[in-house]
Design a protein around this motif. Structure first.
Motif, PDB file in Angstrom:
ATOM      1  N   ASN A   1       2.876  13.049  -4.065  1.00 17.42           N
ATOM      2  CA  ASN A   1       1.860  12.024  -3.838  1.00 17.42           C
ATOM      3  C   ASN A   1       0.590  12.737  -3.389  1.00 17.42           C
ATOM      4  O   ASN A   1       0.627  13.549  -2.459  1.00 17.42           O
ATOM      5  N   PRO A   2      -0.567  12.492  -4.072  1.00 14.63           N
ATOM      6  CA  PRO A   2      -1.763  13.286  -3.767  1.00 14.63           C
ATOM      7  C   PRO A   2      -2.125  13.321  -2.283  1.00 14.63           C
ATOM      8  O   PRO A   2      -2.410  14.388  -1.732  1.00 14.63           O
ATOM      9  N   GLY A   3      -2.115  12.151  -1.615  1.00 14.66           N
ATOM     10  CA  GLY A   3      -2.478  12.121  -0.205  1.00 14.66           C
ATOM     11  C   GLY A   3      -1.497  12.894   0.655  1.00 14.66           C
ATOM     12  O   GLY A   3      -1.883  13.692   1.518  1.00 14.66           O
ATOM     13  N   PHE A   4      -0.212  12.684   0.412  1.00 16.55           N
ATOM     14  CA  PHE A   4       0.814  13.375   1.203  1.00 16.55           C
ATOM     15  C   PHE A   4       0.792  14.872   0.911  1.00 16.55           C
ATOM     16  O   PHE A   4       0.850  15.699   1.821  1.00 16.55           O
ATOM     17  N   ARG A   5       0.698  15.216  -0.385  1.00 17.43           N
ATOM     18  CA  ARG A   5       0.729  16.625  -0.791  1.00 17.43           C
ATOM     19  C   ARG A   5      -0.444  17.408  -0.211  1.00 17.43           C
ATOM     20  O   ARG A   5      -0.287  18.548   0.256  1.00 17.43           O
TER      21      ARG A   5
ATOM     22  N   VAL B   1      -3.575  13.528  -9.250  1.00 17.25           N
ATOM     23  CA  VAL B   1      -4.723  13.388  -8.363  1.00 17.25           C
ATOM     24  C   VAL B   1      -4.940  11.905  -8.081  1.00 17.25           C
ATOM     25  O   VAL B   1      -4.284  11.039  -8.653  1.00 17.25           O
ATOM     26  N   GLN B   2      -5.878  11.624  -7.196  1.00 19.09           N
ATOM     27  CA  GLN B   2      -6.234  10.232  -6.962  1.00 19.09           C
ATOM     28  C   GLN B   2      -6.755   9.637  -8.271  1.00 19.09           C
ATOM     29  O   GLN B   2      -7.648  10.172  -8.895  1.00 19.09           O
ATOM     30  N   GLY B   3      -6.160   8.541  -8.685  1.00 15.63           N
ATOM     31  CA  GLY B   3      -6.586   7.911  -9.931  1.00 15.63           C
ATOM     32  C   GLY B   3      -5.710   8.243 -11.114  1.00 15.63           C
ATOM     33  O   GLY B   3      -5.931   7.719 -12.208  1.00 15.63           O
TER      34      GLY B   3
END
Length: 699
Positions: free
Chosen positions: A134-138, A418-420
């Motif tokens: 997950n981008p935020g977690f990673r 990435v986000q998106g």
């Protein structure tokens, strides 16, 4: 490290174990202590391959307490299933361990959990492998955890290896996490189902100087047996007659979601307290059903393999209606039974359709190279991140296979989440066709080995242990071949008749599509949002995976074999039964019939429409006609956006449509989009309602 330090550490470990299990007489076995010592004293990386119920969770919880006493950071456990997390958190709390989880169901708690971790208020953090990318977690959470954690645990570690029976691409992200760990951080990988090849593969991925602890895979409480019965009616009847004889509560495993629902409904009719359970069961309901099973409020859950890894309970039996595709997967499923019990029965009821189901799941393997290259080209040309839904109109893959492929490409460095959505990295990527072929060959060998298990006259537990390369495999003395288990093979005539009646009962709902696929505008189609002019709820005789009429449908629609001709008499009678039951829910009686034209089975579809016309005394007024034969019949069937594009090109309406309800007839519903597009055209031509009817429903 001095002997005194090791003795003190063991004394502390024994104390923690007693707190964990709530027994003053609890003591670590030597093999458990070796694993704990490697982690908490020597700070090594270890791979533990031990049978279900051996006590792997005790190892990492006791090691956590020792490491925390020494000032180490929290333990991070990568767990594959929410059920496993719930059980582990409950176990941890009994020993005073502060455990929390970050997963897709508790997003609102992520920030408070992060704050608690930073404040030193968390001893154990459980995360799903999906979180790792997950981008935020990673990008925000994972680097800090890697720098500060005291122990990393990878549970069900066979998922790391694509040689394993349950390979998961998200687990490959763990290799990156291992590389990012500072020196001296111990790592524990655990599994109960790894043969020598998988063990070597996982150990190699853990790095150098890995301690591999591999124990006996015997399950001393299990009594294995096979009951061969010729027909689906007999197998259902066996369950109805003999389920109550099985000790305690347990699991009846089925290969498909449809079978869980059909079998559970039949057994409830016969007075058994059972419920269906699958990956489609809502999370809250799954938790309630698991608790019902643990506490004995149901005799059995009729489940797919979704009730598998991490489910911890003392169950008295496992019955498999249909064989899994490998002995290793079977060993894992039967391992749900016999925990905390002296004896548990394990019964396999093989089916002739098992190989068809294995073939279907095998078709979901890694895509062909041209589809992978096409995906990379689309991402590279987009110049911006694309979601999976946005990619679908451009790549003929189901969303699940597309998502899985992208995860593999992410680990390989060719794309990045990435986000998106997803973005191409521009990094060169090679299609490892040789490796994929070797894995496919290994899967074929596993299937052959599973078939051999059914016929073997040697000890069944020994056979399974040898498939897992257990060097200590020996005859168990408990299975049907060893003479330790006598399974009844007789079934009552009453049960066979009732099972036959149940299986002969036709009719499944064909749910209408509710929403247009996203991103159709990118293919020049102005359809989006809620479907306003779609069909009503439809009907089919059965699913292809059903136990009853599903057999006749599988023969009719067998892959690679086109059989055309009139509707078989048994299915024709079933259609009339479906129509009779369904008619009560029609908004009004149909005034006309339109059929979906077919190039593969033109006689079958036309005969179906004309037969209904004769019975109902209403005319066939036209067809959803093929206007572009260059579009293949199943083109685009891998995902919704692709299918809408293909159907729009392939078909057009050729019919004089009256101003009333119209019956729309087809042979097989695969995606539902042919019916949806035809209904839209019929509604646009004046039909008051469209009622879809098909012989079969795939899935």
């Amino acid at each position: 490290m001095s002997d005194d330090v090791r003795r003190d550490a063991r004394a502390s470990a024994e104390r923690h174990l007693r707190e964990l299990v709530g027994r003053d007489d609890a003591a670590l076995r030597e093999d458990q202590w070796r694993a704990i010592e490697a982690l908490a004293v020597d700070r090594r990386r270890s791979l533990v391959v031990q049978r279900t119920g051996w006590g792997k969770s005790a190892v990492y919880f006791v090691a956590t307490l020792l490491l925390r006493e020494a000032g180490a950071g929290p333990t991070v456990i990568v767990s594959p299933l929410l059920a496993l997390m719930r059980n582990q958190i409950a176990a941890a709390e009994r020993a005073g361990i502060r455990a929390v989880t970050i997963n897709s169901t508790n997003i609102e708690q992520w920030q408070p959990i992060n704050d608690a971790i930073n404040a030193g208020g968390v001893d154990v953090l459980l995360v799903s492998p999906e979180r790792l990318n997950n981008p935020g977690f990673r990008d925000e959470v994972l680097p800090r955890l890697a720098a500060t954690c005291g122990l990393l645990v990878v549970d069900e570690a066979h998922c790391i290896s694509d040689w394993g029976h349950d390979f998961r691409p998200d687990y490959r992200r763990i290799r990156t996490l291992l590389d990012d760990l500072p020196g001296g951080i111990p790592v524990l990988a655990t599994t109960a189902t790894a043969n020598a090849r998988v063990t070597a593969d996982v150990a190699e991925q853990l790095g150098e100087d890995v301690l591999v602890l591999r124990g006996s895979l015997d399950r001393e409480s299990l009594r294995l047996g096979v009951v061969r019965l010729k027909t689906p009616e007999q197998r259902l009847a066996w369950l109805a007659d003999h389920l109550a004889e099985q000790p305690g509560s347990g699991i009846v495993y089925c290969l498909t979601v449809a079978a869980t629902q059909e079998v559970a409904a039949f057994l409830r009719e016969r007075g058994h307290a059972v419920a269906a359970y699958s990956g489609q069961t809502e999370t809250t309901e799954r938790q309630a059903l698991e608790q019902d099973l643990v506490e004995g409020r149901v005799k059995a859950l009729v489940a797919t393999s979704a009730l598998g890894m991490g489910f911890d309970a003392s169950l008295g039996f496992v019955v498999n209606l249909g064989a899994p595709s490998s002995p290793v997967a079977y060993y894992q499923q039967v391992g749900r039974a016999g925990r905390g019990t002296d004896e548990a029965s394990v019964v396999l009821l093989p089916q002739i359709e098992d190989r068809d189901i294995w073939a279907y799941f095998a078709s979901l393997a890694f895509p062909r190279e041209e589809l992978v290259r096409q995906t990379l080209d689309v991402l590279a040309g987009a110049g911006r991140p694309m979601s999976t839904a946005a990619l679908e109109p451009h790549v003929e893959l189901t969303r699940t296979r597309l998502e899985t492929m992208l995860k593999v490409l992410d680990v390989d460095g060719a794309v990045r989440r990435v986000q998106g959505g997803w973005a191409a990295t521009g990094q060169e990527w090679a299609y490892d066709a040789e490796r994929y072929a070797r894995v496919a060959q290994a899967r074929a060998r596993e299937q052959a080995a599973m078939l051999a298990y059914l016929d073997t006259t040697e000890c069944r537990m020994r056979y399974l242990r040898e498939q897992l390369d257990d060097p200590e495999a020996q005859d168990c003395g408990r299975c049907d071949n060893c003479g330790g288990l006598a399974l009844p093979t007789e079934v009552s005539a009453e049960s066979v008749a009732q099972a036959g009646e149940r299986l002969a009962r036709p009719g499944v709902v064909v749910e209408p599509r509710k929403m247009w696929p996203t991103a159709l505008a990118s293919r020049g189609i102005d359809l989006k949002g809620k479907i306003a002019e779609g069909p009503e709820e439809g009907r089919a005789v059965a699913r292809l995976t059903d136990l009853g009429h599903g057999q006749a449908l599988r023969e009719l629609f067998r892959a690679g074999e086109v059989v055309d001709g009139p509707v078989p008499p048994g299915l024709a009678r079933a259609v009339l039964e479906v129509m009779k039951d369904w008619s009560a829910s029609w908004p009004a009686r149909p005034v006309a019939i339109v059929y979906v034209e077919s190039t593969r089975r033109p006689t079958l579809v036309r005969d179906l429409a004309e037969g209904i016309s004769r019975v109902m005394q209403i005319p066939v007024v036209g067809r959803w006609a093929i206007v572009d034969p260059d579009v293949a019949p199943d083109q685009g069937a891998m995902n919704s956006a692709q299918r809408v594009v293909a159907v729009r090109r392939r078909f057009d309406l050729d019919a004089q449509v009256p101003a009333g309800p119209v019956l729309l007839v087809d042979d097989l519903v695969v995606t539902g989009w042919t019916m949806t597009m035809a209904a839209r055209a019929l509604r646009g031509a004046g039909a008051a309602a469209v009622l879809p009817l098909a012989l079969g429903l795939q899935g």
